[in-house]
Design a protein around this motif. Structure first.
Motif, PDB file in Angstrom:
ATOM      1  N   THR A  43       0.884  -1.151  -0.017  1.00 38.98           N
ATOM      2  CA  THR A  43       0.130  -0.008  -0.046  1.00 38.98           C
ATOM      3  C   THR A  43       0.823   0.977   0.021  1.00 38.98           C
ATOM      4  O   THR A  43       1.849   1.403   0.819  1.00 38.98           O
ATOM      5  CB  THR A  43      -1.089   0.163   1.112  1.00 38.98           C
ATOM      6  OG1 THR A  43      -1.684  -1.296   1.252  1.00 38.98           O
ATOM      7  CG2 THR A  43      -1.913   1.296   1.294  1.00 38.98           C
ATOM      8  N   THR A  67      -1.881  -1.117  -3.693  1.00 36.95           N
ATOM      9  CA  THR A  67      -3.017  -0.304  -3.417  1.00 36.95           C
ATOM     10  C   THR A  67      -2.511   1.181  -3.345  1.00 36.95           C
ATOM     11  O   THR A  67      -1.534   1.313  -2.694  1.00 36.95           O
ATOM     12  CB  THR A  67      -3.791  -0.679  -2.090  1.00 36.95           C
ATOM     13  OG1 THR A  67      -4.100  -1.994  -2.199  1.00 36.95           O
ATOM     14  CG2 THR A  67      -4.865   0.314  -1.782  1.00 36.95           C
ATOM     15  N   ILE A 105       2.930  -0.305   4.974  1.00 37.18           N
ATOM     16  CA  ILE A 105       2.131   0.748   4.298  1.00 37.18           C
ATOM     17  C   ILE A 105       3.422   2.090   3.952  1.00 37.18           C
ATOM     18  O   ILE A 105       4.072   2.361   4.956  1.00 37.18           O
ATOM     19  CB  ILE A 105       1.197   1.419   5.027  1.00 37.18           C
ATOM     20  CG1 ILE A 105       0.076   0.349   5.270  1.00 37.18           C
ATOM     21  CG2 ILE A 105       0.267   2.539   4.043  1.00 37.18           C
ATOM     22  CD1 ILE A 105      -0.822   0.539   6.263  1.00 37.18           C
TER      23      ILE A 105
END
Length: 172
Positions: A43, A67, A105
């Motif tokens: 992500t 993502t 992330i």
């Protein structure tokens, strides 16, 4: 729980981009394993300008299987179906994102977005690749105001090119 890691290249004088967003000073170092770095994340969090620059420089294919969440108050979802658009940072939203299964992330570029995440207590790790170049002016790693954040060194590496990788845990 997944971690939010602010990973960024920085000039020796503390800039993450030139005064007009230039990144040509970063260059490629064959000793840095970019594929291994990318493999740690699934992500990406970025602001609009970073998103636009990254897609222009790397193309959409570079982000397949990742993502992408873009913070913007001006982009329209119908114009950018390939990303999730978020207009406001919310600590509850961040905690929900971190609780989802997956890899870490990556908070990508953008000192203003980094400032917002840091001030909200939503960044876990700061990873700076110091590039041996002086820019003289540009986008600072962390814009004002003065608000010290305590860090603990987790690791460091010196490359033959003179680059230095520094990884810090944020002491909340």
């Amino acid at each position: 729980m997944r971690r939010i890691r602010y990973a960024v290249a920085m000039s020796l004088d503390g800039c993450i981009a030139g005064p007009n967003g230039e990144a040509d000073w970063i260059g490629i170092d064959p000793e840095v394993d970019f594929a291994a770095i990318w493999a740690q994340f699934d992500t990406l969090l970025m602001g609009r300008r970073t998103y636009e620059a990254a897609t222009k420089r790397l193309g959409e294919k570079a982000f397949q299987g990742i993502t992408r969440i873009v913070f913007s108050r001006t982009m329209k979802p119908e114009d950018h179906p390939e990303v999730t658009l978020v207009s406001e940072l919310s600590a509850d939203w961040v905690q929900t994102l971190k609780a989802k299964s997956g890899r870490d992330i990556w908070l990508v570029g953008g000192s203003a977005l980094f400032r917002a995440f840091l001030d909200s207590g939503c960044v876990d790790v700061v990873e700076v690749m110091v590039i041996p170049v002086l820019l003289g002016c540009g986008v600072p790693l962390l814009p004002p105001p003065y608000t010290p954040a305590r860090l603990r060194l987790l690791s460091h590496r010196v490359y033959r090119s003179g680059r230095v990788s520094l990884v810090y845990d944020i002491q909340h």
